[in-house]
Enzyme design. Sequence first.
Site, PDB file in Angstrom:
ATOM      1  N   VAL A 289     -19.745   2.511   8.067  1.00 23.56           N
ATOM      2  CA  VAL A 289     -18.467   2.776   8.724  1.00 23.56           C
ATOM      3  C   VAL A 289     -18.642   3.783   9.851  1.00 23.56           C
ATOM      4  O   VAL A 289     -18.109   3.625  10.947  1.00 23.56           O
ATOM      5  CB  VAL A 289     -17.418   3.270   7.709  1.00 23.56           C
TER       6      VAL A 289
ATOM      7  N   GLY B 198     -28.843  10.336   4.379  1.00 21.95           N
ATOM      8  CA  GLY B 198     -27.656   9.485   4.340  1.00 21.95           C
ATOM      9  C   GLY B 198     -27.449   8.640   5.592  1.00 21.95           C
ATOM     10  O   GLY B 198     -26.439   7.937   5.698  1.00 21.95           O
TER      11      GLY B 198
ATOM     12  N   ASP C 233     -10.436   4.627   5.683  1.00 24.92           N
ATOM     13  CA  ASP C 233      -9.889   3.958   4.502  1.00 24.92           C
ATOM     14  C   ASP C 233      -8.830   4.781   3.763  1.00 24.92           C
ATOM     15  O   ASP C 233      -8.535   4.513   2.605  1.00 24.92           O
ATOM     16  CB  ASP C 233     -11.019   3.576   3.530  1.00 24.92           C
TER      17      ASP C 233
ATOM     18  N   PRO D  90     -26.559  14.553   6.187  1.00 28.35           N
ATOM     19  CA  PRO D  90     -27.967  14.733   5.816  1.00 28.35           C
ATOM     20  C   PRO D  90     -28.790  13.526   6.272  1.00 28.35           C
ATOM     21  O   PRO D  90     -28.309  12.393   6.241  1.00 28.35           O
ATOM     22  CB  PRO D  90     -27.926  14.824   4.285  1.00 28.35           C
TER      23      PRO D  90
END
Length: 260
Positions: free
Chosen positions: A34, A57, A121, A54
């Site tokens: 996303v 990620g 979201d 990080p």
Amino acid sequence: MGGNKFPEVQGGGSLILAWQVRNKHVLVIGGGEVAAGRILNVLNADAHVTVICPSSGLNPEVRHRIQTGQVRTHINRSFQPADLDPPGVPDMVLCAIDDPATSSQVYKLCHERRIPANIADVPPECDFYFGSVHRDGPLQIMVSTNGNGPKLANIIRRFIAGRLPGNAGRAVERVGLLRRKLRRVAPGMEEGEKRMKWMSRVCESWSLDELCAMEEADMEGLVEFYKEGRVPKLAELRGESEGAEEDETVVGFDGAFGWW
């Protein structure tokens, strides 16, 4: 007087705008799929992007944007409230992380600081939404479901895009150049309404093919007719017909051209 001639108000919508973020500082929190989409959206609008996430990620696309310098700054850690403090206060925050508590904290902090924010979201925690966008050069068409159905927005956008003529983007480019030339011929603020009505008549009376075919010489000749308020056809400009009929359609201004 009979009947109300004015448009009915339809509440519950969003104000859909073309937000100019060129050279603005956009902070993206997160580095997954996303976040990658958000980053591409704001890079397409020439924003300066900072990503907080990080390294572990980062998905391949976000990592690529960082390694190639498309993302100006990567902060290799999780979000901290001080990231929203001076001197690096962002103009916009896009949060795309799988951590509801931190996401809500980000929105609360942004709200306190009056920084526009989008929490992926979570429609109630969004000052604005991302729609599904069709892009063809300067032409952008956005479909929004106001946070109700992003996938459906994508389906509707593809349906619309599939029915657009292939030369629509090129026509927009030529009209943009014509507008700039007209502004030089009639620069005054008092000319604003007349300029827009005349440009509306050009767009209404010329076909997309004619707009695409317009060359610099055609534009220079066309703007010469502005003062008399006439819009000749392309063939007349090129001397290919004598007194080609002008489309006399009266076009009402709907704000689409903006006040320029």
